[in-house]
Design a protein around this motif. Sequence first.
Motif, PDB file in Angstrom:
ATOM      1  N   ARG A  93       0.849  -1.193   0.000  1.00 17.11           N
ATOM      2  CA  ARG A  93       0.000   0.000   0.000  1.00 17.11           C
ATOM      3  C   ARG A  93       0.884   1.242   0.000  1.00 17.11           C
ATOM      4  O   ARG A  93       1.912   1.310   0.664  1.00 17.11           O
ATOM      5  N   GLN A  94       0.451   2.252  -0.755  1.00 21.36           N
ATOM      6  CA  GLN A  94       1.219   3.490  -0.869  1.00 21.36           C
ATOM      7  C   GLN A  94       0.269   4.667  -1.008  1.00 21.36           C
ATOM      8  O   GLN A  94      -0.750   4.578  -1.680  1.00 21.36           O
ATOM      9  N   GLY A  95       0.616   5.769  -0.373  1.00 20.00           N
ATOM     10  CA  GLY A  95      -0.192   6.974  -0.505  1.00 20.00           C
ATOM     11  C   GLY A  95      -0.324   7.670   0.824  1.00 20.00           C
ATOM     12  O   GLY A  95       0.329   7.297   1.790  1.00 20.00           O
ATOM     13  N   PRO A  96      -1.184   8.690   0.912  1.00 18.32           N
ATOM     14  CA  PRO A  96      -2.023   9.140  -0.205  1.00 18.32           C
ATOM     15  C   PRO A  96      -1.209   9.852  -1.278  1.00 18.32           C
ATOM     16  O   PRO A  96      -0.187  10.456  -0.993  1.00 18.32           O
ATOM     17  N   THR A  98      -0.664   9.640  -5.837  1.00 12.58           N
ATOM     18  CA  THR A  98       0.023   8.893  -6.884  1.00 12.58           C
ATOM     19  C   THR A  98       0.705   9.867  -7.847  1.00 12.58           C
ATOM     20  O   THR A  98       0.884   9.581  -9.025  1.00 12.58           O
ATOM     21  N   THR A  99       1.109  11.026  -7.315  1.00 15.40           N
ATOM     22  CA  THR A  99       1.669  12.061  -8.181  1.00 15.40           C
ATOM     23  C   THR A  99       2.988  11.637  -8.816  1.00 15.40           C
ATOM     24  O   THR A  99       3.387  12.185  -9.837  1.00 15.40           O
ATOM     25  N   GLY A 100       3.680  10.668  -8.229  1.00 20.94           N
ATOM     26  CA  GLY A 100       4.922  10.213  -8.829  1.00 20.94           C
ATOM     27  C   GLY A 100       4.718   9.250  -9.978  1.00 20.94           C
ATOM     28  O   GLY A 100       5.677   8.893 -10.663  1.00 20.94           O
ATOM     29  N   PHE A 101       3.501   8.830 -10.210  1.00 18.50           N
ATOM     30  CA  PHE A 101       3.218   7.868 -11.265  1.00 18.50           C
ATOM     31  C   PHE A 101       2.824   8.597 -12.548  1.00 18.50           C
ATOM     32  O   PHE A 101       1.878   9.389 -12.562  1.00 18.50           O
ATOM     33  N   PHE A 102       3.540   8.321 -13.628  1.00 15.99           N
ATOM     34  CA  PHE A 102       3.293   8.983 -14.913  1.00 15.99           C
ATOM     35  C   PHE A 102       3.219  10.495 -14.710  1.00 15.99           C
ATOM     36  O   PHE A 102       2.242  11.146 -15.094  1.00 15.99           O
ATOM     37  N   GLY A 103       4.274  11.039 -14.101  1.00 16.91           N
ATOM     38  CA  GLY A 103       4.294  12.473 -13.815  1.00 16.91           C
ATOM     39  C   GLY A 103       4.172  13.350 -15.049  1.00 16.91           C
ATOM     40  O   GLY A 103       3.834  14.531 -14.938  1.00 16.91           O
ATOM     41  N   TRP A 104       4.440  12.780 -16.223  1.00 13.92           N
ATOM     42  CA  TRP A 104       4.311  13.546 -17.459  1.00 13.92           C
ATOM     43  C   TRP A 104       2.856  13.862 -17.812  1.00 13.92           C
ATOM     44  O   TRP A 104       2.588  14.750 -18.633  1.00 13.92           O
ATOM     45  N   ARG A 117      -4.966  11.338  -4.804  1.00 11.71           N
ATOM     46  CA  ARG A 117      -5.163  11.388  -3.350  1.00 11.71           C
ATOM     47  C   ARG A 117      -5.416  10.023  -2.728  1.00 11.71           C
ATOM     48  O   ARG A 117      -5.560   9.914  -1.508  1.00 11.71           O
ATOM     49  N   LEU A 118      -5.459   8.973  -3.527  1.00  7.37           N
ATOM     50  CA  LEU A 118      -5.844   7.661  -3.019  1.00  7.37           C
ATOM     51  C   LEU A 118      -4.655   6.883  -2.462  1.00  7.37           C
ATOM     52  O   LEU A 118      -3.553   6.929  -3.010  1.00  7.37           O
ATOM     53  N   THR A 119      -4.901   6.161  -1.394  1.00  9.34           N
ATOM     54  CA  THR A 119      -3.944   5.180  -0.889  1.00  9.34           C
ATOM     55  C   THR A 119      -4.324   3.831  -1.486  1.00  9.34           C
ATOM     56  O   THR A 119      -5.402   3.297  -1.199  1.00  9.34           O
ATOM     57  N   VAL A 120      -3.452   3.307  -2.338  1.00  9.24           N
ATOM     58  CA  VAL A 120      -3.759   2.077  -3.069  1.00  9.24           C
ATOM     59  C   VAL A 120      -2.523   1.183  -3.109  1.00  9.24           C
ATOM     60  O   VAL A 120      -1.422   1.592  -2.729  1.00  9.24           O
ATOM     61  N   THR A 121      -2.717  -0.032  -3.578  1.00  7.05           N
ATOM     62  CA  THR A 121      -1.623  -0.991  -3.682  1.00  7.05           C
ATOM     63  C   THR A 121      -0.783  -0.721  -4.916  1.00  7.05           C
ATOM     64  O   THR A 121      -1.316  -0.590  -6.024  1.00  7.05           O
ATOM     65  N   PRO A 125       0.483   2.034  -9.291  1.00 12.52           N
ATOM     66  CA  PRO A 125      -0.754   1.505  -8.719  1.00 12.52           C
ATOM     67  C   PRO A 125      -1.294   0.339  -9.537  1.00 12.52           C
ATOM     68  O   PRO A 125      -1.521   0.447 -10.739  1.00 12.52           O
ATOM     69  N   VAL A 126      -1.506  -0.793  -8.861  1.00 16.14           N
ATOM     70  CA  VAL A 126      -1.953  -2.016  -9.523  1.00 16.14           C
ATOM     71  C   VAL A 126      -3.240  -1.784 -10.310  1.00 16.14           C
ATOM     72  O   VAL A 126      -3.443  -2.370 -11.387  1.00 16.14           O
ATOM     73  N   LEU A 127      -4.108  -0.923  -9.802  1.00 15.19           N
ATOM     74  CA  LEU A 127      -5.369  -0.650 -10.494  1.00 15.19           C
ATOM     75  C   LEU A 127      -5.161  -0.092 -11.898  1.00 15.19           C
ATOM     76  O   LEU A 127      -6.048  -0.206 -12.749  1.00 15.19           O
TER      77      LEU A 127
END
Length: 298
Positions: A127-130, A132-138, A165-169, A203-205
Amino acid sequence: MDAHALDEALRNHWGLDATTVTTIDGGMNSRTWLVRAGDASYVAKRVSAADVELLATGCSVAERLGRAGLTTGRPVRTVLGALVAPDERLALLEHVPGSELGGTTVEEQRWIGATLAQVHHAGAPARQGPGTTGFFGWLTADAPGVRNHPWLPRAVDTARGATDRLTVTWSVLHTDPAPEAFRYDAAADAVGLIDWTGACRGPVLYDVASAVMYLGGPERAGAFLDAYSAAGPLDASELRHLDAFRRFRFAVRAAYFARRLTERDLTGIRDQRDNENGLEDARRGLERLATPASGEPK
């Protein structure tokens, strides 16, 4: 790269004398060839200069998951031990036998769901968050080409706002698990997953949403979702955020084709109409998801 240049690269970097080389292009971001050398088969993959780092990262992921027991089309290291020959922008991969899936049957969707679940379990899910701004920052409203389409900046901002803002896996992601990336080997009764360029931790989702997108939406992806839910690392409380990540995935698709239109990138397609169709498909997907699903946070 012509056939002679490819032969030279294979010989210089892998010490490989190819018997036959057959073009198997079809990807949007690379050129690929089936390479036969004696009784062995490989796939040579060449990317643009901008994607060499992505190719190397994907090779590293495929190698690591291969050691964990998955069939991934692992890279063959060069004679110097490198994953990629950077000057040639080229990787040599193990050929994964079998036929690509279409995802149109219950059985195939179950294979896809179970295989993707294996990937996410093998990638140390946590689990990571809240955020996800580091994911696909482009992916922002200022990404190349986005502001050329008046509807797209707001769509990107909305998609990011619903997921950041979500805490997700998080785990290791394939990032583009289209049915054709899965190959079924009937002789071994095994499913492999290839094409790891672009793989990353996230994020796995996102992977689940990508698979659902390619399968035609949740209504058509029921067998996949059932198989993934049974075997994957996500619980029901997290899966309720699927629509938010489906919007994120369509926003990524829209921004991708907006950039290709701006740069007149025709890799893997016939003409600009294919880029236009890709952007329109993403716009329609976002339009269908404009209203949050029941139970999803607003």
